[in-house]
Enzyme design. Structure first.
Site, PDB file in Angstrom:
ATOM      1  N   SER A 119     117.621  -0.499  61.711  1.00 24.32           N
ATOM      2  CA  SER A 119     118.434   0.290  61.845  1.00 24.32           C
ATOM      3  C   SER A 119     118.631   0.204  63.213  1.00 24.32           C
ATOM      4  O   SER A 119     117.556   0.487  63.633  1.00 24.32           O
ATOM      5  CB  SER A 119     118.250   1.625  61.564  1.00 24.32           C
ATOM      6  OG  SER A 119     119.517   2.409  61.610  1.00 24.32           O
ATOM      7  N   TYR A 131     114.781   9.688  59.598  1.00 20.38           N
ATOM      8  CA  TYR A 131     114.520   8.330  59.404  1.00 20.38           C
ATOM      9  C   TYR A 131     114.492   7.110  60.205  1.00 20.38           C
ATOM     10  O   TYR A 131     114.378   5.859  59.375  1.00 20.38           O
ATOM     11  CB  TYR A 131     116.318   8.224  59.098  1.00 20.38           C
ATOM     12  CG  TYR A 131     117.202   7.242  58.566  1.00 20.38           C
ATOM     13  CD1 TYR A 131     116.697   6.476  57.150  1.00 20.38           C
ATOM     14  CD2 TYR A 131     117.537   6.184  59.424  1.00 20.38           C
ATOM     15  CE1 TYR A 131     117.383   5.208  57.098  1.00 20.38           C
ATOM     16  CE2 TYR A 131     118.310   4.912  59.068  1.00 20.38           C
ATOM     17  CZ  TYR A 131     118.002   4.730  58.078  1.00 20.38           C
ATOM     18  OH  TYR A 131     118.453   3.191  57.707  1.00 20.38           O
ATOM     19  N   LYS A 189     112.139   3.506  60.386  1.00 15.57           N
ATOM     20  CA  LYS A 189     112.467   3.149  60.973  1.00 15.57           C
ATOM     21  C   LYS A 189     111.489   1.734  61.655  1.00 15.57           C
ATOM     22  O   LYS A 189     110.789   0.895  61.613  1.00 15.57           O
ATOM     23  CB  LYS A 189     113.846   2.234  60.978  1.00 15.57           C
ATOM     24  CG  LYS A 189     114.429   2.763  59.917  1.00 15.57           C
ATOM     25  CD  LYS A 189     114.243   1.643  58.861  1.00 15.57           C
ATOM     26  CE  LYS A 189     115.709   1.754  57.462  1.00 15.57           C
ATOM     27  NZ  LYS A 189     115.506   1.376  56.615  1.00 15.57           N
TER      28      LYS A 189
HETATM   29  P1  NAD Z   1     121.629   1.557  49.711  1.00 14.45           P
HETATM   30  O1  NAD Z   1     121.133   3.186  49.364  1.00 14.45           O
HETATM   31  O2  NAD Z   1     122.615   1.731  48.823  1.00 14.45           O
HETATM   32  O3  NAD Z   1     121.391   0.493  49.267  1.00 14.45           O
HETATM   33  C1  NAD Z   1     118.868   0.764  48.766  1.00 14.45           C
HETATM   34  C2  NAD Z   1     118.512   1.140  47.842  1.00 14.45           C
HETATM   35  O4  NAD Z   1     117.016   0.871  47.005  1.00 14.45           O
HETATM   36  C3  NAD Z   1     119.212   1.749  46.561  1.00 14.45           C
HETATM   37  O5  NAD Z   1     119.525   0.800  45.499  1.00 14.45           O
HETATM   38  C4  NAD Z   1     118.007   2.702  45.551  1.00 14.45           C
HETATM   39  O6  NAD Z   1     118.624   2.912  45.142  1.00 14.45           O
HETATM   40  C5  NAD Z   1     117.119   1.363  45.904  1.00 14.45           C
HETATM   41  N1  NAD Z   1     116.293   2.498  46.689  1.00 14.45           N
HETATM   42  C6  NAD Z   1     115.142   3.257  47.541  1.00 14.45           C
HETATM   43  N2  NAD Z   1     114.501   3.582  47.545  1.00 14.45           N
HETATM   44  C7  NAD Z   1     113.738   2.911  46.411  1.00 14.45           C
HETATM   45  C8  NAD Z   1     112.581   3.006  45.948  1.00 14.45           C
HETATM   46  N3  NAD Z   1     111.349   3.941  46.666  1.00 14.45           N
HETATM   47  N4  NAD Z   1     111.861   2.148  45.062  1.00 14.45           N
HETATM   48  C9  NAD Z   1     113.104   1.050  44.837  1.00 14.45           C
HETATM   49  N5  NAD Z   1     114.008   0.876  45.005  1.00 14.45           N
HETATM   50  C10 NAD Z   1     114.935   1.929  46.266  1.00 14.45           C
HETATM   51  O7  NAD Z   1     121.536   1.788  51.017  1.00 14.45           O
HETATM   52  P2  NAD Z   1     121.267   0.085  52.225  1.00 14.45           P
HETATM   53  O8  NAD Z   1     123.140   0.650  52.677  1.00 14.45           O
HETATM   54  O9  NAD Z   1     121.768  -0.795  51.226  1.00 14.45           O
HETATM   55  O10 NAD Z   1     121.213   0.126  52.865  1.00 14.45           O
HETATM   56  C11 NAD Z   1     120.467  -0.656  52.886  1.00 14.45           C
HETATM   57  C12 NAD Z   1     118.804  -0.365  53.533  1.00 14.45           C
HETATM   58  O11 NAD Z   1     119.226  -0.832  54.886  1.00 14.45           O
HETATM   59  C13 NAD Z   1     118.487   0.537  53.241  1.00 14.45           C
HETATM   60  O12 NAD Z   1     116.763   0.225  54.020  1.00 14.45           O
HETATM   61  C14 NAD Z   1     118.862   1.026  54.553  1.00 14.45           C
HETATM   62  O13 NAD Z   1     117.729   1.723  55.367  1.00 14.45           O
HETATM   63  C15 NAD Z   1     118.893   0.073  55.878  1.00 14.45           C
HETATM   64  N6  NAD Z   1     119.724   0.312  56.129  1.00 14.45           N
HETATM   65  C16 NAD Z   1     121.616   0.362  55.560  1.00 14.45           C
HETATM   66  C17 NAD Z   1     122.826   0.932  57.116  1.00 14.45           C
HETATM   67  C18 NAD Z   1     124.064   1.375  56.485  1.00 14.45           C
HETATM   68  O14 NAD Z   1     124.646   2.293  57.392  1.00 14.45           O
HETATM   69  N7  NAD Z   1     124.647   1.001  54.907  1.00 14.45           N
HETATM   70  C19 NAD Z   1     122.754   0.489  58.163  1.00 14.45           C
HETATM   71  C20 NAD Z   1     121.192   0.453  58.634  1.00 14.45           C
HETATM   72  C21 NAD Z   1     119.865   0.129  57.938  1.00 14.45           C
HETATM   73  C1  WQD Z   2     130.577   6.385  62.583  1.00 16.88           C
HETATM   74  C2  WQD Z   2     131.709   6.913  63.671  1.00 16.88           C
HETATM   75  C3  WQD Z   2     131.173   9.144  64.068  1.00 16.88           C
HETATM   76  C4  WQD Z   2     132.449  10.402  59.713  1.00 16.88           C
HETATM   77  C5  WQD Z   2     124.456   5.019  61.617  1.00 16.88           C
HETATM   78  C6  WQD Z   2     123.821   4.135  62.110  1.00 16.88           C
HETATM   79  C7  WQD Z   2     124.168   3.038  60.362  1.00 16.88           C
HETATM   80  C8  WQD Z   2     123.413   3.027  59.543  1.00 16.88           C
HETATM   81  C9  WQD Z   2     124.739   4.631  59.688  1.00 16.88           C
HETATM   82  C10 WQD Z   2     121.763   2.855  59.111  1.00 16.88           C
HETATM   83  C11 WQD Z   2     131.179   7.951  64.734  1.00 16.88           C
HETATM   84  C12 WQD Z   2     131.919   8.876  63.552  1.00 16.88           C
HETATM   85  C13 WQD Z   2     132.047   9.804  60.921  1.00 16.88           C
HETATM   86  C14 WQD Z   2     133.078  11.453  59.494  1.00 16.88           C
HETATM   87  C15 WQD Z   2     134.366  10.857  61.679  1.00 16.88           C
HETATM   88  N1  WQD Z   2     122.880   3.920  59.498  1.00 16.88           N
HETATM   89  N2  WQD Z   2     132.104   9.568  62.464  1.00 16.88           N
HETATM   90  N3  WQD Z   2     134.083  11.249  60.650  1.00 16.88           N
HETATM   91  O1  WQD Z   2     126.019   7.280  62.825  1.00 16.88           O
HETATM   92  O2  WQD Z   2     127.148   6.187  63.923  1.00 16.88           O
HETATM   93  O3  WQD Z   2     125.674   4.793  61.830  1.00 16.88           O
HETATM   94  O4  WQD Z   2     124.668   5.560  60.733  1.00 16.88           O
HETATM   95  O5  WQD Z   2     120.451   3.419  59.205  1.00 16.88           O
HETATM   96  O6  WQD Z   2     123.222   2.492  61.422  1.00 16.88           O
HETATM   97  O7  WQD Z   2     123.812   3.470  63.425  1.00 16.88           O
HETATM   98  O8  WQD Z   2     127.731   6.170  61.165  1.00 16.88           O
HETATM   99  O9  WQD Z   2     130.267   6.135  60.146  1.00 16.88           O
HETATM  100  O10 WQD Z   2     128.390   8.480  60.582  1.00 16.88           O
HETATM  101  O11 WQD Z   2     129.570   7.071  62.140  1.00 16.88           O
HETATM  102  O12 WQD Z   2     134.780  10.772  62.640  1.00 16.88           O
HETATM  103  O13 WQD Z   2     133.545  12.265  58.783  1.00 16.88           O
HETATM  104  O14 WQD Z   2     132.653   7.702  63.065  1.00 16.88           O
HETATM  105  O15 WQD Z   2     131.061  10.611  64.971  1.00 16.88           O
HETATM  106  O16 WQD Z   2     131.880   8.108  65.619  1.00 16.88           O
HETATM  107  P1  WQD Z   2     126.736   5.770  62.023  1.00 16.88           P
HETATM  108  P2  WQD Z   2     129.038   7.033  61.120  1.00 16.88           P
END
Ligand code: NAD
Ligand code: WQD
Length: 335
Positions: A124, A148, A152
């Site tokens: 992330s 979190y 990572k």
């Molecule tokens: P999500 O929660 O939709 O998907 C994660 C999946 O992993 C879910 O289906 C959950 O049931 C499964 N899971 C969690 N713990 C588990 C375990 N112990 N064993 C088996 N399955 C398990 O999340 P996502 O948005 O699809 O994110 C996927 C990956 O990407 C995560 O590692 C998250 O940290 C990373 N990530 C997400 C974002 C984002 O904004 N969505 C940004 C950066 C990184």
């Molecule tokens: C985006 C913008 C908020 C909610 C991080 C990580 C990303 C992913 C998500 C996992 C910001 C604003 C948000 C709301 C708002 N995580 N906001 N009202 O925090 O930038 O991203 O978390 O790893 O990788 O970088 O994402 O969508 O929460 O916020 O105004 O109800 O929207 O302040 O400026 P963020 P976000």
């Protein structure tokens, strides 16, 4: 390739399964469904017209992983499984450590024992923390600001050590910026449980009337309109980044970290106004205080991904909004 996808029923995993199946890879999903629904995978099969194998299991369960690797010949693992709510990680740090860090340790041990040494890991942009000025480049030292993000960073470091210890491993660590959007079919998309944390599901839920308004966190940032700026990336572009990483796993460095973003930032108000155009409806919003821990501006440097993965995000902010809206409008209550 035969690809094992952990967390494949989740938001990013399900969209990546679509791209994998459409590129003729075979897919086995391991997911404990703690934050997703089985239905997402049925929809993946509907979109692609192909079947995948699903095993409901926890990545912390070593016996279950051994059984999966014994039954399904595997060339590479895409590892998405993890808990991802920053606020929850602050409240429950040991649960996050156990699930994310120890779960990944368990997975790589099982992989090693079954001679599967190709891995793409979901990291992330949060590992950069709040100290650096954008564009963020991969050589900046991690500076995580919450449990979190610490998970990572610890996993990244464990994977780098693993590569140092055994040169057979081929590892790609992908740092996502802000994934939004949905598959253009409207069949799969982001389906958060409870009140969403991230901005896009707040907007889509306000658009269908599940929320009465979007709270915009802060309008006094040093940006052109006072609201926070982020690097939003369409989920199908992100999914395709994984395919590029997979296809080029055998080339270049043994372990490589790459940002996945667009390299361009948009403010919260720009996102809302683009969504209003894409959905042809007004989004009620109110300004609230800044959210603790938020930074004014974040966007990626994408140079490394462009060179090493031969990949570039293609979709516009309008596409992201249009597809998010299409998904939510077709599935107002989620799956
Ligand atoms: P999500 O929660 O939709 O998907 C994660 C999946 O992993 C879910 O289906 C959950 O049931 C499964 N899971 C969690 N713990 C588990 C375990 N112990 N064993 C088996 N399955 C398990 O999340 P996502 O948005 O699809 O994110 C996927 C990956 O990407 C995560 O590692 C998250 O940290 C990373 N990530 C997400 C974002 C984002 O904004 N969505 C940004 C950066 C990184
Ligand atoms: C985006 C913008 C908020 C909610 C991080 C990580 C990303 C992913 C998500 C996992 C910001 C604003 C948000 C709301 C708002 N995580 N906001 N009202 O925090 O930038 O991203 O978390 O790893 O990788 O970088 O994402 O969508 O929460 O916020 O105004 O109800 O929207 O302040 O400026 P963020 P976000």
């Amino acid at each position: 390739m035969n690809v094992l996808v952990t967390g494949g029923a989740g938001y990013i995993g399900s969209h990546t399964c679509v791209e994998l199946l459409q590129s003729n890879h075979n897919v086995v999903v391991v997911d404990n469904l703690c934050n997703s629904k089985r239905e997402a995978l049925s929809r993946v099969e509907k979109i692609t017209g192909r079947r995948l194998a699903f095993v409901q299991a926890d990545i912390r369960d070593r016996n279950a992983l051994d059984a999966v690797f014994s039954r399904h010949p595997t060339d590479a693992v895409l590892h998405f499984a993890g808990l991802k709510a920053v606020g929850e990680s602050v409240a429950q740090p040991s649960r996050y450590f156990e699930n994310n860090v120890l779960g990944t340790k368990n997975l790589i041990e099982a992989m090693g024992d079954h001679h599967v040494k190709k891995l793409v890991f979901s990291s992330s942009a949060l590992v950069y923390g709040s100290e650096y000025a954008p564009p963020l480049t991969e050589d900046l030292l991690p500076n995580p600001g919450n449990p979190y993000a610490e998970n990572k960073a610890e996993i990244e470091s464990m994977l780098q050590d693993l590569s140092g210890a055994d040169a057979e491993w081929r590892i790609r660590i992908l740092r996502y910026f802000n994934p939004v959007g949905a598959h253009p079919s409207g069949l799969i998309g982001e389906d958060p449980q409870g009140k969403p944390n991230n901005i896009m599901p707040n907007i889509t839920q306000a658009a269908v009337g599940r929320l009465s308004f979007v709270e915009v966190f802060g309008n006094d940032y040093p940006t052109h309109d006072g609201t926070g700026i982020r690097d939003y990336i369409h989920i199908t572009d992100l999914a395709k980044g994984h395919l590029s990483a997979l296809q080029r796993l055998s080339k270049g460095a043994n372990v490589l970290i790459c940002n996945l973003g667009t390299g361009r930032g948009f403010s919260v108000l720009e996102l809302i106004s683009t969504f209003e155009k894409a959905a042809s409806r007004r989004i009620p919003y109110q300004f609230g205080p800044r959210r603790p821990g938020d930074v004014p501006v974040l966007f990626a440097s994408c140079t490394r991904a462009e060179k090493a993965l031969v990949w570039r995000a293609e979709k516009s902010l309008f596409d992201m909004c249009k597809d998010s809206w299409h998904w939510q409008n077709m599935n107002p209550g989620g799956y």
